[in-house]
Structures are given as structure tokens and as C-alpha cells.
Scaffold this active site. Structure first.
Site, mmCIF file in Angstrom:
data_model
loop_
_atom_site.group_PDB
_atom_site.id
_atom_site.type_symbol
_atom_site.label_atom_id
_atom_site.label_comp_id
_atom_site.label_asym_id
_atom_site.label_seq_id
_atom_site.Cartn_x
_atom_site.Cartn_y
_atom_site.Cartn_z
ATOM 1 N N LEU A 125 0.821 -1.203 0.000
ATOM 2 C CA LEU A 125 0.000 0.000 0.000
ATOM 3 C C LEU A 125 0.864 1.266 0.000
ATOM 4 O O LEU A 125 0.713 2.126 -0.849
ATOM 5 C CB LEU A 125 -0.931 0.007 1.215
ATOM 6 C CG LEU A 125 -1.748 1.291 1.448
ATOM 7 C CD1 LEU A 125 -2.710 1.531 0.273
ATOM 8 C CD2 LEU A 125 -2.506 1.224 2.762
ATOM 9 N N GLU A 363 0.168 -0.019 10.258
ATOM 10 C CA GLU A 363 -1.296 -0.183 10.243
ATOM 11 C C GLU A 363 -2.012 1.012 10.874
ATOM 12 O O GLU A 363 -3.015 0.863 11.558
ATOM 13 C CB GLU A 363 -1.713 -1.488 10.938
ATOM 14 C CG GLU A 363 -1.699 -2.688 10.016
ATOM 15 C CD GLU A 363 -0.313 -2.964 9.441
ATOM 16 O OE1 GLU A 363 -0.049 -2.525 8.292
ATOM 17 O OE2 GLU A 363 0.493 -3.609 10.124
#
Length: 380
Positions: A125, A363
Site C-alpha cells: 500500500l 497499520e
């Protein structure tokens, strides 16, 4: 509401404790010093079915649940944060997008190999200009006949060059913002896929982190996970599950630091008295253990909600936010009891402190998590 451990969970917790102590702990100091991927630990995970712990047996998994996954990550992280991260990343971001959103054909082709540990899954990502803000993704993909052409560079990629599958967020329509994000399953053997620099990190040395470079990479269109434009929803679903994993990792590091400190302060003497007999030491350790136990309750409440089909975005964010912020503080205070010994690599506490910091960043940073919690309280 009962989110206490079942008999099976307690037996599994005992088994994971033994695995961590006897098969993982003996090699982690060497892995940290040499900064390498621990294939021998991966083989341990494959032997015990830990690479598919949160997935049904009929799909090739072990038949556990999110609670079992959190137990495994916590117990392993007590002895090594990198080893806990491997279980967490593979089971959550590396596997869950394909499992929950992949087409039947895509799952039939790849799922069992991921769940039995034959292959490792990863998640791509982040980019140099895009971390928490998916609107700024610069990796672009366009459909050309029966394949996508993908160009861009992914950074801070756990398992870069070592994994077999990369769930990759790309921008297929910049004008649509997050609704223009698509998730593609990319493998290293696809034309145009290569791997760039490997990062030199402060900690988590058993987890290789680097770049994936996509230079007009050719990705078959059937490798879309979900549908074009659903990538942001798919990415966030994986991240929410991964936050439980990071919370378990952080809590395990905390408990591991306390356990190592308890061994030290109950035998180390100063001024003719064991350090653990001083009131200041007892008060500090009592405070730390109370807070770590509180963090564990947040962790397993989030896991319980996930296992019971209840919304858990806020709870996962709270568990990750609390435990990751706590991990650095716990390790830092525990190291202080070791004095100069704590600064040396003869004891694992300095490695735990270095590993703890990343739990605040991955995260979702603590700042992002506070936003997530606030918005899920209705503060839009």
C-alpha cells in the site's frame, strides 16, 4: 457478552507458549544480529498450521479464529516481535483480502497455497508520497486487453522480494478519489515486477522491509481482488483485521519485557538487597502489569467482536492504539531496571525496545487511530 477463552483457546495458548520458548526463542538473537529472514521459524509455523490459523479447514486453513490468531501472535511476540509480525501480516493483510473478496477462480488457484504456508502473502500500500492518505496513491494501472499495465513503486513493504503474493493497491481512476482505488494480486514472476532497496531499520530485523518496483508490469485482469474501484474498502478491511494483529504483537512485547525484567530484578542485588524488594520497583512493575492486562482486555474484546460478526473497527483501533503506545513505555521503563546491562545485547530487553516502536507506526499511526476512534464515536 463473554469473551473469555474457551478450553480449546487455553490449550492452544499453552501450546503456543511452548513453541515460542523452545523453537523460536533460541534463535531470535542471532536473527536480530545478522538481519535476515528466519526461514527456520517459517518452517515451524508451517509445521503447526499457523499460516492459516484464522481460516476454516475446508478452505485449507487450521480451523481457528481471530482470537486464536491473536493468541499465537501474542505468545510469539513475548520472545520476538519480528516473529509475531510474520504470523500477523500473512494471516491478515497478506491473505484476508483474497479470502474475503477474491473471485472463486482466484481463490481456487491460490488460496490453499497461502493457508498451508507453502506461499507467503504480503500487502503493498505505502508509497513515498502516500502513507495514510490513499487519495495520493501514485501507482497507476490501466486496462489493456486482457491485462492491467501497472506503474509505480511501493515502499515499506514487509517481505519485499521474499513473498509469493502481494495484494497491491493501485489507482485505476484518479478522478474518483478512494473510489478509484483497485486491489490487484501481483506475483514476483509477472513481467515488469522487481524489487528495489532494502531498508535498514531500527528494529524488527527478522522482517525484511523494502521496495517493490512496477515498471509497466503486466497483471492479468482476473487478478483483480473484488471489483475495480473497490480497492479502498478491501484495503481497509484488511487493515482493520491487521490492527488486532499489531495490538497482539505490541501486548506480547510488553509482557515479554515484563517477564524478562522479573527474572532480572528477583536475582540482581544492589546495596545488598534484591532490586525487586525496593518499593519503587514494586510500584512501577505493578503499574506496568496492570496496564498491560488492561490492554489485553481491549485486544481480546476486539477479537471476540470479529469472531462473532460484530462491527469491530473502533475496537480494533482502540486495542492497537492503546497497546502500541504502551509497548514503548513498558520496554523503556523495564530497560531502566537493568541499568547499563539493558543497553547491551546480552539481554533481549534492548531488542524489545527497538521492536516496540514500529507498533506505533504500522497499520495506522497513533494519530490516525485517534481519528478513527473519534469518527466511530460519531465525531464526523
Amino acid at each position: 457478552m463473554d469473551y473469555s477463552f474457551s478450553k480449546e483457546h487455553l490449550l492452544f495458548k499453552r501450546m503456543m507458549h511452548d513453541i515460542a520458548e523452545t523453537e523460536i526463542k533460541p534463535i531470535v538473537a542471532e536473527v536480530d544480529r545478522t538481519i535476515r529472514f528466519p526461514y527456520e521459524i517459517l518452517n515451524v509455523y508451517k509445521k503447526y498450521g499457523l499460516m492459516g490459523i484464522a481460516y476454516p479447514k475446508e478452505d485449507g486453513g487450521t480451523g481457528g479464529d481471530v482470537t486464536a490468531l491473536a493468541i499465537a501472535i501474542e505468545e510469539v511476540s513475548k520472545v520476538d516481535g519480528s516473529s509475531g509480525l510474520l504470523i500477523s501480516t500473512h494471516n491478515t493483510l497478506g491473505t484476508s483480502p483474497l479470502y474475503y473478496f477474491g473471485s472463486p477462480e482466484l481463490k481456487a488457484k491460490h488460496m490453499r497455497r497461502l493457508l498451508d504456508g507453502e506461499c507467503i502473502g504480503a500487502f503493498a500500500l505505502s508509497e513515498s508520497s502516500s502513507g495514510s492518505d490513499s487519495n495520493e496513491l501514485q501507482t497507476k494501472a490501466y486496462l489493456e486487453g486482457d491485462h492491467y499495465v501497472v506503474t509505480g513503486t511501493k515502499t515499506f513493504l514487509s517481505g519485499a522480494g521474499l513473498c509469493d503474493y502481494y495484494t497491491t493497491a493501485v489507482m485505476t481512476d484518479k478522478s474518483k478519489g478512494t473510489k478509484g482505488v483497485t486491489a490487484l494480486l501481483i506475483t514476483p514472476d509477472m513481467p515488469g515486477v522487481s524489487f528495489g532497496r532494502v531498508e535498514n531499520k531500527m528494529g524488527l530485523h527478522g522482517n525484511v522491509t523494502g521496495e517493490m518496483v512496477l515498471q509497466h508490469a503486466i497483471v492479468p485482469k482476473e487478478n483483480v481482488i473484488g471489483k475495480e474501484g473497490q480497492g479502498f474498502k478491501i484495503v481497509m478491511s484488511g487493515i482493520n483485521m491487521a490492527r488486532i494483529g499489531v495490538a497482539a504483537q505490541a501486548n506480547g512485547i510488553c509482557q515479554g519485557a515484563i517477564d524478562e525484567t522479573m527474572k532480572f530484578i528477583t536475582r540482581r542485588k544492589q546495596f545488598g538487597t534484591k532490586i525487586g524488594s525496593f518499593q519503587n520497583t514494586q510500584f512501577t512493575m505493578a503499574d506496568l502489569q496492570t496496564r498491560v492486562d488492561a490492554g489485553r482486555q481491549l485486544l481480546y474484546y476486539a477479537a471476540w467482536r470479529a469472531d462473532n460478526g460484530l462491527p469491530y473497527i473502533k475496537e480494533a483501533a482502540m486495542a492497537k492504539y492503546y497497546n502500541s503506545n504502551l509497548s514503548w513505555e513498558v520496554c523503556n521503563k523495564c530497560l531502566q531496571f537493568f541499568g547499563s546491562y539493558g543497553y547491551m545485547q546480552d539481554y533481549p530487553i534492548e531488542r524489545m525496545l527497538r521492536d516496540a516502536k514500529m507498533t506505533e507506526l504500522g497499520e495506522g499511526t497513533s494519530e490516525i487511530l485517534r481519528m478513527v476512534i473519534g469518527r466511530n464515536m460519531g465525531l464526523n
